[in-house]
Design a protein around this motif. Structure first.
Motif, mmCIF file in Angstrom:
data_model
loop_
_atom_site.group_PDB
_atom_site.id
_atom_site.type_symbol
_atom_site.label_atom_id
_atom_site.label_comp_id
_atom_site.label_asym_id
_atom_site.label_seq_id
_atom_site.Cartn_x
_atom_site.Cartn_y
_atom_site.Cartn_z
ATOM 1 N N LEU A 18 0.823 -1.207 0.000
ATOM 2 C CA LEU A 18 0.000 0.000 0.000
ATOM 3 C C LEU A 18 0.861 1.263 0.000
ATOM 4 C CD1 LEU A 18 -2.641 -1.232 2.603
ATOM 5 C CD2 LEU A 18 -3.024 -0.922 0.146
ATOM 6 N N GLU A 19 1.890 1.280 0.804
ATOM 7 C CA GLU A 19 2.757 2.462 0.876
ATOM 8 C C GLU A 19 3.574 2.628 -0.394
ATOM 9 O OE1 GLU A 19 4.921 1.910 4.493
ATOM 10 O OE2 GLU A 19 3.324 2.794 5.741
ATOM 11 N N LYS A 20 3.952 1.518 -1.009
ATOM 12 C CA LYS A 20 4.685 1.584 -2.273
ATOM 13 C C LYS A 20 3.828 2.226 -3.355
ATOM 14 C CE LYS A 20 7.263 -1.319 -5.530
ATOM 15 N NZ LYS A 20 7.679 -2.722 -5.868
ATOM 16 N N ALA A 21 2.493 2.030 -3.246
ATOM 17 C CA ALA A 21 1.566 2.621 -4.210
ATOM 18 C C ALA A 21 1.248 4.073 -3.886
ATOM 19 C CB ALA A 21 0.274 1.803 -4.259
ATOM 20 N N GLY A 22 1.881 4.624 -2.842
ATOM 21 C CA GLY A 22 1.692 6.024 -2.498
ATOM 22 C C GLY A 22 0.453 6.313 -1.687
ATOM 23 N N LEU A 23 -0.075 5.308 -0.999
ATOM 24 C CA LEU A 23 -1.286 5.488 -0.214
ATOM 25 C C LEU A 23 -0.954 5.801 1.239
ATOM 26 C CD1 LEU A 23 -3.304 2.477 -1.685
ATOM 27 C CD2 LEU A 23 -3.355 4.865 -2.411
#
Length: 320
Positions: A18-23
């Motif tokens: 999720l964080e890798k996707a910028g969320l």
């Protein structure tokens, strides 16, 4: 920034994706399960909700989250979510099917073996009073090879239980509303039985079915009276499929030999009456509690959030 709320702590792979996707990811980190009031507070500005099957997501929760685009349930079941209301609001609900199949099937077989060989009872004895020494007739159990297993529910998990039971030399019969074709039955080495016949003729019954209006209390006092006195029942499906008050009476009176429960009618609570019985094994809903299964489930819920956030359709939608 797009906000994702996790109503329980999940394996790290989910947060990483999720964080890798910028969320923007936040998670409940309190003790025990999240309360209803706490959930209401945190979903108010959430775009996505990832929640375990132990958390109730009702109309009030859905109404409290006006920005919600997806409810990703961490579990194969989804009876904790008002899926119809979510659909009415245009919110897809997803689950995590199949990836926990092997783990739950292994637990099913493990509980059956543990009951048959009185493993938990023996462990308790050794930790407390010990034993007088090996003797020919001391602490006898039963082998499962050659015995008849009746599987209630032959979906992914029930089918894997059948395969594993066949490998252990059991005779496998099953009940499900829609019978398999003859080639499928022969390929899987299973025999169809109407439910009443399965209950009467099985040495072991495993519940590997989902909870639906039709399966609630399917195993009641009448069913236990019809079982063999030497039979055992194992529930790794959903607690309410068994009428636990009737099961407790059947175990105390000797109508059936033993039971193993991994799920409970009023989960997480369990009737204290079961705790004093030597012929009962109780486990804390650990059917798919393996690193492998939980990581796979985490990947599914996180990937679905990323898909929907990028304008694509989620996988495993249960309320189309």
């Amino acid at each position: 920034m797009t906000k994702v709320y996790l109503s329980a702590q999940l394996p790290n792979v989910a947060t990483q994706t999720l964080e890798k996707a910028g969320l923007d990811v936040s998670s409940y980190d309190g003790d025990g399960l999240i309360s209803h009031d706490e959930l209401l507070k945190h979903v108010s500005d959430a775009d996505f909700l990832i929640t375990p099957l132990s958390t109730k997501v009702d109309q009030e929760v859905i109404d409290a989250a006006p920005k919600l685009k997806l409810i990703a349930n961490f579990g194969a079941g989804f009876n904790n979510i008002d899926t119809a209301y979510a659909k009415q609001k245009g919110i897809p609900v997803t689950n995590t099917p199949a990836v926990s199949t092997n783990a739950v099937a292994e637990v099913t077989i493990g509980l059956m073996l543990a009951l048959s060989h009185r493993m938990v009872e023996g462990d308790h004895k050794m930790r407390n009073e010990g034993f007088p020494g090996w003797a020919p007739l001391y602490f006898l159990g039963h082998e499962i090879a050659g015995k008849t297993l009746g599987i209630f529910g032959l979906g992914n998990i029930g089918s894997d239980v059948a395969r594993k039971a066949n490998a252990l030399g059991m005779n496998v019969q099953y009940y499900k509303p829609n019978r398999l074709s003859d080639p499928e039955e022969r390929s899987m080495k299973v025999t169809y039985k109407p439910l009443a016949d399965l209950i009467k003729t099985s040495d072991y019954i495993t519940i590997n079915a989902p909870q639906t209006p039709d399966t609630v209390h399917k195993f009641d006092a009448q069913a236990f009276k019809a079982m063999k006195k030497t039979a055992s029942i194992i529930n790794v499906g959903r607690g309410p499929i068994i009428d636990e008050a009737a099961l407790l009476d059947a175990l105390k009176s000797g109508e059936i030999a033993s039971a193993a429960l991994d799920v409970y009618e009023k989960e997480p609570n369990v009737d204290d009456g079961f705790k004093s019985l030597k012929n009962v094994i109780l486990t804390p809903h650990v059917g798919n509690a393996t690193v492998e299964a939980r990581d796979a489930m985490a990947n599914i819920v996180a990937d679905n959030v990323v898909l929907v956030n990028s304008g694509k359709d989620a996988k495993f939608v249960v309320n189309k």
